[in-house]
Design a protein around this motif. Structure first.
Motif, PDB file in Angstrom:
ATOM      1  N   VAL A 292      39.572  29.366  35.040  1.00 50.99           N
ATOM      2  CA  VAL A 292      40.140  30.274  36.046  1.00 50.99           C
ATOM      3  C   VAL A 292      39.493  29.530  37.746  1.00 50.99           C
ATOM      4  O   VAL A 292      38.585  29.529  37.840  1.00 50.99           O
ATOM      5  CB  VAL A 292      39.729  31.630  35.983  1.00 50.99           C
ATOM      6  CG1 VAL A 292      40.262  32.401  36.973  1.00 50.99           C
ATOM      7  CG2 VAL A 292      40.111  32.109  34.677  1.00 50.99           C
ATOM      8  N   PRO A 293      40.559  29.056  38.507  1.00 52.01           N
ATOM      9  CA  PRO A 293      40.061  28.878  39.866  1.00 52.01           C
ATOM     10  C   PRO A 293      39.145  30.028  40.494  1.00 52.01           C
ATOM     11  O   PRO A 293      39.527  31.037  40.360  1.00 52.01           O
ATOM     12  CB  PRO A 293      41.267  28.289  40.537  1.00 52.01           C
ATOM     13  CG  PRO A 293      42.417  28.480  39.407  1.00 52.01           C
ATOM     14  CD  PRO A 293      41.958  29.161  38.129  1.00 52.01           C
TER      15      PRO A 293
ATOM     16  N   VAL B 177      42.929  37.132  40.351  1.00 53.74           N
ATOM     17  CA  VAL B 177      43.021  37.869  39.139  1.00 53.74           C
ATOM     18  C   VAL B 177      41.807  38.964  39.105  1.00 53.74           C
ATOM     19  O   VAL B 177      40.722  38.932  39.513  1.00 53.74           O
ATOM     20  CB  VAL B 177      42.590  36.784  37.814  1.00 53.74           C
ATOM     21  CG1 VAL B 177      43.658  35.844  37.754  1.00 53.74           C
ATOM     22  CG2 VAL B 177      41.442  36.208  37.965  1.00 53.74           C
ATOM     23  N   ALA B 178      42.196  40.021  38.136  1.00 51.55           N
ATOM     24  CA  ALA B 178      41.506  41.034  37.914  1.00 51.55           C
ATOM     25  C   ALA B 178      40.169  40.709  37.272  1.00 51.55           C
ATOM     26  O   ALA B 178      40.355  40.467  35.921  1.00 51.55           O
ATOM     27  CB  ALA B 178      42.118  42.396  37.576  1.00 51.55           C
ATOM     28  N   LEU B 179      38.957  41.103  37.670  1.00 52.66           N
ATOM     29  CA  LEU B 179      37.779  40.726  36.712  1.00 52.66           C
ATOM     30  C   LEU B 179      37.491  41.919  35.691  1.00 52.66           C
ATOM     31  O   LEU B 179      37.915  42.946  35.872  1.00 52.66           O
ATOM     32  CB  LEU B 179      36.627  40.638  37.716  1.00 52.66           C
ATOM     33  CG  LEU B 179      36.388  39.719  38.768  1.00 52.66           C
ATOM     34  CD1 LEU B 179      35.364  39.946  39.676  1.00 52.66           C
ATOM     35  CD2 LEU B 179      36.534  38.452  38.085  1.00 52.66           C
ATOM     36  N   PRO B 180      37.045  41.425  34.505  1.00 48.82           N
ATOM     37  CA  PRO B 180      37.025  42.353  33.527  1.00 48.82           C
ATOM     38  C   PRO B 180      35.921  43.599  33.819  1.00 48.82           C
ATOM     39  O   PRO B 180      34.789  42.991  34.407  1.00 48.82           O
ATOM     40  CB  PRO B 180      36.631  41.802  32.225  1.00 48.82           C
ATOM     41  CG  PRO B 180      36.025  40.396  32.923  1.00 48.82           C
ATOM     42  CD  PRO B 180      36.937  40.116  34.082  1.00 48.82           C
ATOM     43  N   VAL B 181      36.268  44.698  33.323  1.00 47.99           N
ATOM     44  CA  VAL B 181      35.192  45.900  33.838  1.00 47.99           C
ATOM     45  C   VAL B 181      34.508  46.047  32.370  1.00 47.99           C
ATOM     46  O   VAL B 181      34.780  45.825  31.426  1.00 47.99           O
ATOM     47  CB  VAL B 181      36.012  47.059  33.778  1.00 47.99           C
ATOM     48  CG1 VAL B 181      35.098  48.157  34.234  1.00 47.99           C
ATOM     49  CG2 VAL B 181      36.963  47.186  35.153  1.00 47.99           C
TER      50      VAL B 181
END
Length: 149
Positions: free
Chosen positions: A105-106, A111-115
């Motif tokens: 992932v650049p 993008v949403a980061l994982p919680v």
């Protein structure tokens, strides 16, 4: 000067109709390749296998008819097929490794980061890492030196 008297090759002169048929097959396979590129078959490995299968068929048609391998000596066909076999083995090793490569992932991707899961350090509603029992306390900042004027 030597005269080329190989009559085995002279006996097999394909007609223009055959060449046009092979050309039509190559064009159809190219259209199938373009259409297959837009379809997700489930996993990247399956997509690669399908693309390589179509490419192998097209390369075989070119080698057999336009390079006259079909009408050449059987030893040349054996050499060609051994090359294709080794290519398949080496590409097979690459396909084995496809699932082991992590997704890249650049850094500037939106993008949403994982919680994090509840109860893990850093999850919303949990205590900071310093308050978690057994966690190392953050290093204290050293006082700034006093300036003398």
């Amino acid at each position: 000067m030597s005269n080329h008297t190989d009559t085995a090759h002279a006996e097999h002169h394909p007609s223009a109709k055959l060449y046009i048929g092979v050309l039509a097959a190559l064009v159809i396979l190219t259209v199938i390749t373009v259409l297959a590129a837009g379809v997700n078959f489930g996993s990247p490995s399956i997509n690669v296998v399908i693309a390589l299968t179509i490419a192998t068929i097209k390369a075989s048609l070119v080698a057999l008819f336009f390079m006259h391998l079909l009408y050449d000596k059987p030893m040349n066909t054996l050499i060609f097929l051994s090359g294709v076999l080794f290519l398949g083995v080496f590409l097979g090793f690459c396909l084995i490794d496809v699932n082991a490569i992590p997704e890249i992932v650049p850094a500037n991707a939106k993008v949403a980061l994982p919680v994090p899961a509840p109860g893990t350090p850093g999850a919303p509603g949990t205590a900071p890492a310093a308050a978690v029992p057994g966690a190392a306390a953050p290093a204290a900042a050293a006082p700034a030196p006093a300036e003398h004027h």
